[in-house]
Design an enzyme around this catalytic site. Structure first.
Site, short mmCIF file in Angstrom:
data_model
loop_
_atom_site.label_atom_id
_atom_site.label_comp_id
_atom_site.label_asym_id
_atom_site.label_seq_id
_atom_site.Cartn_x
_atom_site.Cartn_y
_atom_site.Cartn_z
N GLU A 1 -60.38 11.93 -45.73
CA GLU A 1 -59.38 12.83 -46.31
C GLU A 1 -59.01 12.41 -47.73
O GLU A 1 -58.57 13.22 -48.54
CB GLU A 1 -58.12 12.85 -45.43
CG GLU A 1 -58.29 13.57 -44.09
CD GLU A 1 -58.92 12.70 -43.00
OE1 GLU A 1 -59.21 11.52 -43.25
OE2 GLU A 1 -59.14 13.23 -41.88
N ASP B 1 -39.67 19.08 -33.02
CA ASP B 1 -40.91 19.24 -33.78
C ASP B 1 -41.02 20.63 -34.41
O ASP B 1 -40.01 21.31 -34.62
CB ASP B 1 -42.09 18.91 -32.85
CG ASP B 1 -43.27 18.33 -33.61
OD1 ASP B 1 -43.72 18.94 -34.58
OD2 ASP B 1 -43.77 17.26 -33.21
MN MN Z 1 -59.76 12.53 -40.05
#
Ligand code: MN
Length: 422
Positions: A198, A247
């Site tokens: 990422e 959440d």
């Molecule tokens: Mn990942």
């Protein structure tokens, strides 16, 4: 190429409105929830030297701006970046390592009444695996005491890294970066396949390689311009109750036994800004949902010509999807199944024609009202794997999914012709 000041959190936020003297106990959270469309800076927080910044992302446009694109070009831009990742570059003197502090110095917020504790919510957790390389992902982190954090780890990449470490009887080294340019945060939220870093996607989104620094206590690289970096390790064979935690749906996730991180050291920038992300807020929902949209687009593009994709605001940008298709003889059932397979938390999907503005809930309802017949156009999937965050589903995430074909059947267009005033 963007300059240095444009690739960190402080460069992105500019000069937000400042609120003074609010407490980390609910007061900052309340102010953030009352002004979702505005980035806020909290100073003079009782008991803390660091200021807090929140609502960094105020809407879909802000995410697009952070990624250097706009609403119409968004999906194609991200897919182009995804296909052309840029490796990070290591720098020797990193802003994020200028000073040191303790966990108890961080102005971590308590958000909701029944939350199990104070939670770090804007932490990007970086880990490395011998085979799969670097992974960056976002996890909620509950402050347990001055040296330990609870971490919720759903069965994805970090879960796999930790499982492999634990199998060898090892702790897993982690570094938690807090307070970065939103493009870096977005990249960490992106569902790239295992082995795709990422951090390299972050570079592509920033338009220049991400600068990273070597940690001191763990063998990891972290974004050099992060405001704070927590170095630590996820302890093998240790679990402790984590939760409850309100959440993305605005309801409480329940208590589970989850891994524990031992903090080894914390470094930060001079005059560091602590970033808070209010659970269930526009910002939280968009950071959950928007990074999923390009992947849904790609998955569905294998079986139909896609015009646009979104996870809609009313569905918490997580549970409800909308796919708009170009005119053609597509098998809508395949479209629905590809989308559900890629984004497993999606519970309801509406497929429309490209004349429907998928970001307009009224247009979407119009399509369902005038182009859908339940006996012919609904596809129901019982006992499917969905989101544990949906309170109407089972605690294990089992759920019933529905795909709604609200497209005009090919060959019957004349019946649907929009009336025009000449
Ligand atoms: Mn990942």
């Amino acid at each position: 190429m963007r300059g240095g000041a444009e690739v960190d959190l402080r460069g992105f936020i500019g000069r937000p409105r400042e609120l003074q003297g609010l407490s980390v106990e609910f007061e900052v959270a309340r102010a953030l929830s009352q002004s979702p469309g505005e980035t806020l800076l909290f100073t003079d927080i009782p008991g803390y030297a660091f200021p807090v910044v929140g609502n960094v992302i105020t809407g879909r446009e802000a995410v697009c701006r952070a990624l250097g694109t706009d609403r119409d070009g968004y999906i194609r831009h991200v897919l182009r970046c995804y296909e052309n990742p840029l490796e990070p570059v290591v720098v020797e003197r990193a802003p994020c390592q200028e000073e040191r502090c303790r966990l108890s110095d961080l102005p971590v917020l308590r958000h909701f009444e029944r939350d199990g504790g104070r939670y770090i919510t804007a932490g990007v957790v970086i880990a490395r695996d011998e085979e799969h390389g670097f992974n960056a992902s976002i996890h909620r982190l509950m402050v347990r005491d001055d040296g330990r954090l609870g971490i919720r780890v759903v069965p994805r990449h970090l879960h796999e890294y930790f499982r492999r470490a634990e199998e060898d009887g090892r702790d897993l080294e982690v570094a938690i970066a807090i307070g970065m340019h939103p493009a870096v945060f977005y990249a960490a939220a992106y569902s790239a396949p295992l082995g795709y870093s990422e951090l390299s996607l972050a570079g592509a989104l920033l338009g220049r390689p991400l600068e990273v620094a070597r940690c001191g206590k763990v063998d990891l690289l972290v974004p050099a311009r992060a405001e704070f970096v927590i170095e630590g390790r996820m302890l093998a064979n240790e679990r402790a109750p984590e939760g409850p935690f309100a959440d993305v749906t605005g309801t409480y996730d329940h208590v589970r036994d989850e891994p524990v991180i031992e903090v080894l050291r914390i470094t930060h920038r001079k005059r560091a800004l602590y970033q808070a992300l209010l659970p269930g807020s526009v910002e939280h929902r968009l950071f959950m949902g928007m990074p999923r949209e390009p992947g849904i687009y790609r998955a569905v593009s294998e079986v139909a010509e896609v015009s646009n994709v979104c996870l809609s605001d009313g569905g918490c940008n997580w549970l409800h999807g909308v796919v708009a298709l170009r005119k053609g003889r597509w098998r809508i059932e395949q479209v629905i199944e590809r989308a559900f397979a890629y984004h497993r938390s999606m519970k309801h999907l509406v497929v429309v024609d490209e004349d429907i503005d998928i970001h307009d809930p009224l247009a979407l309802e119009y399509a369902i009202a005038t182009r859908f017949q339940a006996d012919r156009d609904a596809y129901v999937y019982r006992d499917a794997v969905g989101s544990t965050l949906d309170p109407s589903g089972g605690e294990d995430g089992r759920t019933t999914k529905v795909g709604i074909d609200a497209t005009i059947p090919p060959g019957r267009e004349s019946r649907y012709e929009p009336a025009r005033i000449p």
